[in-house]
Design an enzyme around this catalytic site. Structure first.
Site, PDB file in Angstrom:
ATOM      1  N   GLY A  43      54.037 -77.791  56.038  1.00 25.79           N
ATOM      2  CA  GLY A  43      54.778 -78.605  55.072  1.00 25.79           C
ATOM      3  C   GLY A  43      55.110 -77.765  53.843  1.00 25.79           C
TER       4      GLY A  43
ATOM      5  CD  GLN B  66      43.936 -91.830  62.720  1.00 23.09           C
ATOM      6  OE1 GLN B  66      43.479 -90.704  62.931  1.00 23.09           O
ATOM      7  NE2 GLN B  66      45.125 -92.013  62.170  1.00 23.09           N
TER       8      GLN B  66
ATOM      9  CB  ALA C 162      12.569 -51.954  96.298  1.00 19.40           C
TER      10      ALA C 162
ATOM     11  NE  ARG D 248       3.675 -53.702 108.416  1.00 21.61           N
ATOM     12  CZ  ARG D 248       3.335 -52.885 107.412  1.00 21.61           C
ATOM     13  NH1 ARG D 248       3.702 -53.166 106.176  1.00 21.61           N
ATOM     14  NH2 ARG D 248       2.654 -51.796 107.657  1.00 21.61           N
TER      15      ARG D 248
ATOM     16  NE  ARG E 162      51.337 -78.526  66.960  1.00 18.81           N
ATOM     17  CZ  ARG E 162      51.430 -78.489  65.624  1.00 18.81           C
ATOM     18  NH1 ARG E 162      52.180 -77.569  65.050  1.00 18.81           N
ATOM     19  NH2 ARG E 162      50.756 -79.341  64.871  1.00 18.81           N
TER      20      ARG E 162
HETATM   21  C1  UD1 Z   1      49.525 -80.811  58.264  1.00 17.27           C
HETATM   22  C2  UD1 Z   1      50.329 -81.249  57.026  1.00 17.27           C
HETATM   23  C3  UD1 Z   1      51.180 -80.095  56.544  1.00 17.27           C
HETATM   24  C4  UD1 Z   1      50.317 -78.875  56.260  1.00 17.27           C
HETATM   25  C5  UD1 Z   1      49.440 -78.526  57.468  1.00 17.27           C
HETATM   26  C6  UD1 Z   1      48.403 -77.482  57.057  1.00 17.27           C
HETATM   27  C7  UD1 Z   1      50.721 -83.629  57.349  1.00 17.27           C
HETATM   28  C8  UD1 Z   1      51.722 -84.674  57.683  1.00 17.27           C
HETATM   29  N1  UD1 Z   1      51.158 -82.360  57.382  1.00 17.27           N
HETATM   30  O1  UD1 Z   1      50.465 -80.531  59.274  1.00 17.27           O
HETATM   31  O2  UD1 Z   1      51.877 -80.457  55.367  1.00 17.27           O
HETATM   32  O3  UD1 Z   1      51.129 -77.787  55.905  1.00 17.27           O
HETATM   33  O4  UD1 Z   1      48.729 -79.682  57.938  1.00 17.27           O
HETATM   34  O5  UD1 Z   1      47.658 -77.025  58.159  1.00 17.27           O
HETATM   35  O6  UD1 Z   1      49.606 -83.950  57.052  1.00 17.27           O
HETATM   36  N2  UD1 Z   1      44.884 -86.011  62.221  1.00 17.27           N
HETATM   37  C9  UD1 Z   1      44.178 -87.206  62.238  1.00 17.27           C
HETATM   38  N3  UD1 Z   1      44.838 -88.357  62.551  1.00 17.27           N
HETATM   39  C10 UD1 Z   1      46.161 -88.392  62.825  1.00 17.27           C
HETATM   40  C11 UD1 Z   1      46.871 -87.176  62.817  1.00 17.27           C
HETATM   41  C12 UD1 Z   1      46.211 -86.000  62.493  1.00 17.27           C
HETATM   42  O7  UD1 Z   1      42.975 -87.221  61.989  1.00 17.27           O
HETATM   43  O8  UD1 Z   1      46.682 -89.496  63.096  1.00 17.27           O
HETATM   44  C13 UD1 Z   1      44.173 -84.763  61.907  1.00 17.27           C
HETATM   45  C14 UD1 Z   1      44.297 -83.710  62.976  1.00 17.27           C
HETATM   46  O9  UD1 Z   1      43.239 -83.827  63.911  1.00 17.27           O
HETATM   47  C15 UD1 Z   1      44.252 -82.401  62.199  1.00 17.27           C
HETATM   48  C16 UD1 Z   1      44.757 -82.790  60.821  1.00 17.27           C
HETATM   49  O10 UD1 Z   1      44.743 -84.194  60.747  1.00 17.27           O
HETATM   50  O11 UD1 Z   1      42.938 -81.910  62.100  1.00 17.27           O
HETATM   51  C17 UD1 Z   1      46.177 -82.277  60.569  1.00 17.27           C
HETATM   52  O12 UD1 Z   1      47.035 -82.795  61.551  1.00 17.27           O
HETATM   53  P1  UD1 Z   1      48.121 -81.890  62.275  1.00 17.27           P
HETATM   54  O13 UD1 Z   1      48.852 -82.742  63.257  1.00 17.27           O
HETATM   55  O14 UD1 Z   1      47.534 -80.650  62.758  1.00 17.27           O
HETATM   56  O15 UD1 Z   1      49.101 -81.601  61.037  1.00 17.27           O
HETATM   57  P2  UD1 Z   1      50.082 -80.382  60.828  1.00 17.27           P
HETATM   58  O16 UD1 Z   1      51.306 -80.605  61.610  1.00 17.27           O
HETATM   59  O17 UD1 Z   1      49.366 -79.108  61.043  1.00 17.27           O
HETATM   60 CA    CA Z   2      47.433 -78.559  61.812  1.00 15.57          CA
END
Ligand code: UD1
Ligand code: CA
Length: 472
Positions: free
Chosen positions: A151, A83, A394, A454, A25
């Site tokens: 969430g 990861q 200057a 000059r 996003r």
């Molecule tokens: C997540 C939570 C949500 C919460 C919100 C708070 C989950 C499924 N949902 O949603 O309940 O309200 O945060 O801000 O966790 N990341 C990884 N590996 C992955 C996916 C994500 O390291 O495979 C990291 C991202 O870089 C990020 C964090 O986890 O820093 C959260 O992931 P993001 O996709 O932003 O989750 P949200 O949709 O915001």
């Molecule tokens: Ca997030």
């Protein structure tokens, strides 16, 4: 939460930052956690906080843009885990699990890397809360007027959390959870012995086909674990950053906090709403700054220094000096009673001794300007060592580059350089010498002499083509 007193519940606790996500996003190829807030990548703020709290090294899980993340994180030397496929926040925790097991910890704190403004007290407080309640899992929840994509927290009849439901899932099913205002902040504490029992039971049976860390709440409940959630109300520092709009909103929080902090300490900041100061900048009480202005990096602004509007300052030391509008100063040192600008550009290595000045449209790079020396108009001074009480006319240019190498210019004490002089380096103008205006100096100039290089002026009688000359 403001009355909370920090005490150490971090013994036997380790921390994992989830930072592998792509940040779709944000519409950018840069890993989300490296997007800057003021002059620092957002993860800088979080890791500084964690370094203050935990004695053990932090674990960071990266994935998208892993090498970029690795090079930025070098300074903190965390346990960096890769990861390779980002299959969700729960999957990230599974990938990090072997590293967590190697640590001598009973508690694991997990934090979303996109929530960089979390404060020491939030983490300390959650650890204390979970430990006091002897819970297996705890997290901080928020109550938001517009809970959007967060969430939602479902609580049972006993008031304890039973599940966290992701927005995409209830939206797809049209269920009632959309109306719930209590949401998951993404800051969790797990008892490691309990986590082990449920971590590998996660499935990806949801809209996003991802392994959610949040499924651990429902799984934990099924296993009879004790789960608690601490509600932090509508705490802006715990909001996540998923879009550029959210990034700007969090940046504004940090910016205002830094500026207000300096105002409280007695720095006079006019038009403070347009002043951006980095977290590592030091400013003495009594200094004056007028916005808009940006002061970044490891800069120090001493008391009684004044900085007018539209200046940019980075990694510089500025003593009790005056910096006039529209000056751009990087990696420079400015002594007492120095005057800079308006419209001056000081590039890395510019060093001004007491009472020196650089005026409008002057560029100075890697040069020392001695005490009381003046470079006041339209000049370029590069790779130059200038003594005291020198006057640079200057339009003076040090020609320091021959297309291959840079060369030094030395201008000794009390030299006077006439306007529009070119000093072709390497060259030395010895003390008290004077250079005639318009000279191109290619050889060293002896002390105290007048040097003119000059062509002579010719006055050609009767040759002015615009004038008709009549015979008398
Ligand atoms: C997540 C939570 C949500 C919460 C919100 C708070 C989950 C499924 N949902 O949603 O309940 O309200 O945060 O801000 O966790 N990341 C990884 N590996 C992955 C996916 C994500 O390291 O495979 C990291 C991202 O870089 C990020 C964090 O986890 O820093 C959260 O992931 P993001 O996709 O932003 O989750 P949200 O949709 O915001
Ligand atoms: Ca997030």
């Amino acid at each position: 939460m403001n009355g909370y007193k920090a005490s150490d519940h971090t013994a036997k606790a380790g921390v994992l930052v989830l930072a592998a996500g792509k940040g779709t996003r944000m519409h950018s190829s840069l890993p989300k956690v490296l997007h800057p807030i003021l002059d620092k990548p957002m993860i800088w703020y979080l890791l500084n906080t964690l370094n203050r709290i935990f004695s053990a090294k932090s674990m960071v899980i990266g994935g998208h843009g892993f090498d970029q993340l690795k090079s930025v994180l070098q300074a903190w030397d965390p346990i960096l885990i890769h990861q390779k496929q980002q299959l969700g926040t729960g999957h990230a925790l599974q990938v990090a699990w072997p590293a967590a097991q190697k640590m001598d910890i009973d508690w694991l704190v997990v934090i979303n890397g996109d929530t960089p403004l979390i404060r020491d007290m939030h983490i300390q407080m959650l650890l204390e809360y979970v430990q006091k309640k002897d819970a297996d899992i705890g997290f901080i929840s928020l109550t938001l007027p517009d809970p959007g994509s967060y969430g939602r927290v479902l609580r049972g009849t006993d008031g304890e959390p039973e599940a966290v439901v992701e927005a995409k899932d209830f939206r797809a099913s049209g269920r009632h959870e959309a109306e719930i205002n209590e949401v998951n902040s993404g800051l969790y504490v797990f008892k490691t012995a309990s986590l082990e029992k449920i971590l590998f039971q996660l499935d990806a049976d949801n809209q996003q086909k991802e392994y959610y860390i949040t499924q651990l709440i429902a799984l934990g409940l099924k296993e009879g674990l004790k789960i608690v959630a601490f509600n932090a109300g509508n705490c802006p520092e715990l909001l996540g950053i998923n879009t550029s709009g959210e990034l700007l909103r969090q940046e504004e929080l940090v910016r205002a906090k830094i500026v207000d902090g300096f105002i409280e300490q007695g720095v006079l900041i006019r038009a403070g709403d347009s002043v951006r100061i980095g977290a590592e900048v030091e400013i003495g009480p009594g200094a004056e700054i007028t916005g808009p202005a940006e002061i970044f990096g490891r800069s120090t602004i001493v008391s009684e220094c004044s900085i007018d509007s539209h200046c940019y300052i980075e990694d510089s030391f500025i003593d009790k000096a005056q910096v006039f509008s529209f000056s751009h100063i990087v990696k420079s040192v400015i002594g007492k009673n120095v005057k800079i600008g308006p419209f001056a550009r000081l590039r890395p290595g510019a060093e001004f001794h007491e009472g020196a000045s650089a005026g409008n449209f002057v560029e100075i790079k890697n040069s020392t300007v001695g005490p009381g020396s003046k470079v006041n108009h339209l000049s370029y001074i590069g790779d130059t060592l200038m003594g005291g009480s020198v006057n640079i006319g200057a339009g003076t240019i040090t020609c320091n580059y021959d297309g291959r190498c840079k060369h030094k210019t030395i201008i000794e004490d009390r030299v006077f350089i006439g306007s529009n002089t070119a000093l072709v380096a390497p060259v030395r103008v010895q003390k008290e010498a004077m250079i005639g205006a318009g000279s191109t100096i290619t050889r060293d100039v002896s002390p105290g002499c007048l040097s003119i290089a000059r062509s002579r002026q010719k006055d050609l009688e009767g040759k002015n083509p615009l004038k008709t000359h009549k015979k008398e």
